[in-house]
Scaffold this motif. Structure first.
Motif, PDB file in Angstrom:
ATOM      1  N   UNK A   1       0.961  -1.052  -0.088  1.00  0.00           N
ATOM      2  CA  UNK A   1       0.011  -0.160  -0.076  1.00  0.00           C
ATOM      3  C   UNK A   1       0.818   1.376  -0.185  1.00  0.00           C
ATOM      4  N   UNK A   2       0.540   2.142  -0.850  1.00  0.00           N
ATOM      5  CA  UNK A   2       1.317   3.322  -1.102  1.00  0.00           C
ATOM      6  C   UNK A   2       0.824   4.419   0.155  1.00  0.00           C
ATOM      7  N   UNK A   3       1.642   5.414   0.095  1.00  0.00           N
ATOM      8  CA  UNK A   3       1.214   6.543   0.917  1.00  0.00           C
ATOM      9  C   UNK A   3       0.291   7.662   0.333  1.00  0.00           C
ATOM     10  N   UNK A   4      -0.366   8.066   1.426  1.00  0.00           N
ATOM     11  CA  UNK A   4      -1.361   9.309   1.202  1.00  0.00           C
ATOM     12  C   UNK A   4      -0.531  10.603   0.964  1.00  0.00           C
TER      13      UNK A   4
ATOM     14  N   UNK B   1     -12.184   9.220  -9.119  1.00  0.00           N
ATOM     15  CA  UNK B   1     -12.737   8.052  -8.232  1.00  0.00           C
ATOM     16  C   UNK B   1     -11.924   7.007  -8.772  1.00  0.00           C
ATOM     17  N   UNK B   2     -11.755   6.120  -8.014  1.00  0.00           N
ATOM     18  CA  UNK B   2     -11.037   4.798  -8.119  1.00  0.00           C
ATOM     19  C   UNK B   2     -11.937   3.931  -8.924  1.00  0.00           C
ATOM     20  N   UNK B   3     -11.343   3.069  -9.785  1.00  0.00           N
ATOM     21  CA  UNK B   3     -11.961   2.192 -10.686  1.00  0.00           C
ATOM     22  C   UNK B   3     -12.970   1.066  -9.715  1.00  0.00           C
ATOM     23  N   UNK B   4     -12.363   0.796  -8.528  1.00  0.00           N
ATOM     24  CA  UNK B   4     -13.320  -0.087  -7.797  1.00  0.00           C
ATOM     25  C   UNK B   4     -12.900   0.135  -6.006  1.00  0.00           C
TER      26      UNK B   4
ATOM     27  N   UNK C   1     -14.246   3.280   2.284  1.00  0.00           N
ATOM     28  CA  UNK C   1     -13.793   1.687   2.007  1.00  0.00           C
ATOM     29  C   UNK C   1     -12.352   1.557   1.313  1.00  0.00           C
ATOM     30  N   UNK C   2     -12.075   0.454   1.214  1.00  0.00           N
ATOM     31  CA  UNK C   2     -10.733  -0.052   0.615  1.00  0.00           C
ATOM     32  C   UNK C   2     -10.868   0.115  -1.009  1.00  0.00           C
ATOM     33  N   UNK C   3      -9.572   1.027  -1.253  1.00  0.00           N
ATOM     34  CA  UNK C   3      -9.484   1.179  -2.777  1.00  0.00           C
ATOM     35  C   UNK C   3      -8.899   0.056  -3.269  1.00  0.00           C
ATOM     36  N   UNK C   4      -9.620  -0.746  -3.914  1.00  0.00           N
ATOM     37  CA  UNK C   4      -9.314  -2.116  -4.690  1.00  0.00           C
ATOM     38  C   UNK C   4      -8.510  -2.005  -5.675  1.00  0.00           C
ATOM     39  N   UNK C   5      -8.863  -0.803  -6.720  1.00  0.00           N
ATOM     40  CA  UNK C   5      -8.370  -0.539  -8.004  1.00  0.00           C
ATOM     41  C   UNK C   5      -8.315   0.881  -8.442  1.00  0.00           C
ATOM     42  N   UNK C   6      -7.205   1.632  -8.644  1.00  0.00           N
ATOM     43  CA  UNK C   6      -7.094   2.803  -8.833  1.00  0.00           C
ATOM     44  C   UNK C   6      -6.488   3.667  -7.707  1.00  0.00           C
ATOM     45  N   UNK C   7      -7.082   5.036  -7.777  1.00  0.00           N
ATOM     46  CA  UNK C   7      -6.577   5.940  -6.860  1.00  0.00           C
ATOM     47  C   UNK C   7      -7.861   6.921  -6.485  1.00  0.00           C
ATOM     48  N   UNK C   8      -7.907   7.621  -5.355  1.00  0.00           N
ATOM     49  CA  UNK C   8      -8.990   8.587  -5.085  1.00  0.00           C
ATOM     50  C   UNK C   8      -8.170   9.718  -4.894  1.00  0.00           C
ATOM     51  N   UNK C   9      -8.601  10.926  -5.781  1.00  0.00           N
ATOM     52  CA  UNK C   9      -8.111  12.317  -5.469  1.00  0.00           C
ATOM     53  C   UNK C   9      -9.121  13.094  -5.065  1.00  0.00           C
ATOM     54  N   UNK C  10      -9.179  14.046  -4.090  1.00  0.00           N
ATOM     55  CA  UNK C  10     -10.019  15.149  -3.655  1.00  0.00           C
ATOM     56  C   UNK C  10      -9.373  16.344  -3.409  1.00  0.00           C
ATOM     57  N   UNK C  11     -10.158  17.228  -3.439  1.00  0.00           N
ATOM     58  CA  UNK C  11      -9.709  18.708  -3.168  1.00  0.00           C
ATOM     59  C   UNK C  11     -10.982  18.675  -1.872  1.00  0.00           C
ATOM     60  N   UNK C  12     -10.141  19.036  -0.818  1.00  0.00           N
ATOM     61  CA  UNK C  12     -11.031  19.108   0.374  1.00  0.00           C
ATOM     62  C   UNK C  12     -10.913  20.471   1.131  1.00  0.00           C
ATOM     63  N   UNK C  13     -11.841  21.230   1.179  1.00  0.00           N
ATOM     64  CA  UNK C  13     -11.980  22.551   1.823  1.00  0.00           C
ATOM     65  C   UNK C  13     -12.724  22.217   3.298  1.00  0.00           C
ATOM     66  N   UNK C  14     -11.851  22.903   4.189  1.00  0.00           N
ATOM     67  CA  UNK C  14     -12.401  22.774   5.691  1.00  0.00           C
ATOM     68  C   UNK C  14     -12.503  23.986   6.121  1.00  0.00           C
ATOM     69  N   UNK C  15     -13.492  24.136   7.010  1.00  0.00           N
ATOM     70  CA  UNK C  15     -13.709  25.476   7.562  1.00  0.00           C
ATOM     71  C   UNK C  15     -14.156  25.194   9.099  1.00  0.00           C
ATOM     72  N   UNK C  16     -13.406  26.031   9.998  1.00  0.00           N
ATOM     73  CA  UNK C  16     -13.633  25.656  11.479  1.00  0.00           C
ATOM     74  C   UNK C  16     -14.320  27.098  11.635  1.00  0.00           C
TER      75      UNK C  16
ATOM     76  N   UNK D   1      -4.039   3.036  -4.281  1.00  0.00           N
ATOM     77  CA  UNK D   1      -4.777   1.569  -4.014  1.00  0.00           C
ATOM     78  C   UNK D   1      -4.405   1.128  -2.723  1.00  0.00           C
ATOM     79  N   UNK D   2      -5.280   0.296  -2.207  1.00  0.00           N
ATOM     80  CA  UNK D   2      -4.944  -0.507  -1.019  1.00  0.00           C
ATOM     81  C   UNK D   2      -5.418   0.261   0.258  1.00  0.00           C
ATOM     82  N   UNK D   3      -5.419   1.696  -0.091  1.00  0.00           N
ATOM     83  CA  UNK D   3      -5.875   2.648   1.244  1.00  0.00           C
ATOM     84  C   UNK D   3      -7.177   2.520   1.552  1.00  0.00           C
ATOM     85  N   UNK D   4      -7.631   2.722   2.961  1.00  0.00           N
ATOM     86  CA  UNK D   4      -8.878   2.891   3.486  1.00  0.00           C
ATOM     87  C   UNK D   4      -8.851   4.001   4.410  1.00  0.00           C
ATOM     88  N   UNK D   5      -9.964   4.366   5.006  1.00  0.00           N
ATOM     89  CA  UNK D   5     -10.009   5.322   6.139  1.00  0.00           C
ATOM     90  C   UNK D   5     -10.994   4.780   7.102  1.00  0.00           C
TER      91      UNK D   5
END
Length: 105
Positions: A1-4, A49-52, A82-97, A24-28
């Motif tokens: 599993x690679x690094x985030x 979005x990951x392929x699976x 859930x676990x990324x089975x195939x591909x990768x997941x990329x997001x732009x995340x905007x957080x407001x406190x 791929x292989x990562x989950x939260x």
């Protein structure tokens, strides 16, 4: 599993913007993000979005558009990916406190 890979594009006391790549292989695991006071909002744009796998789940959303644009309260509701089975997941995340409201409802 690679690094985030988490690239901070903006980081202030109240607002942060990050470009996050989950390999791929990562989950939260199911969790929430408690804060000391105020309200915490996250707006996530799923750019790739990951392929699976790699499905985001939460107890409650404020807004969701095709499960690609998601506004939610990470301080109040548990969330996971859930676990990324195939591909990768990329997001732009905007957080407001936000100073208004409270963390517990």
């Amino acid at each position: 599993m690679g690094r985030v890979i988490n690239r901070s594009l903006l980081n202030t006391w109240r607002l942060s913007v990050n470009l996050v790549t989950y390999p791929e292989g990562h989950h939260v695991r199911r969790h929430n993000d408690p804060i000391g006071g105020g309200s915490y909002y996250k707006l996530n744009f799923v750019l790739i979005k990951p392929a699976k796998g790699g499905v985001f789940e939460t107890d409650r959303v404020i807004f969701s558009l095709f499960k690609r644009v998601i506004l939610f309260r990470p301080d109040l509701y548990d969330h996971s990916v859930s676990t990324i089975v195939r591909g990768k997941r990329v997001l732009l995340s905007i957080a407001l406190h936000a100073p208004w409201g409270c963390a517990a409802q």
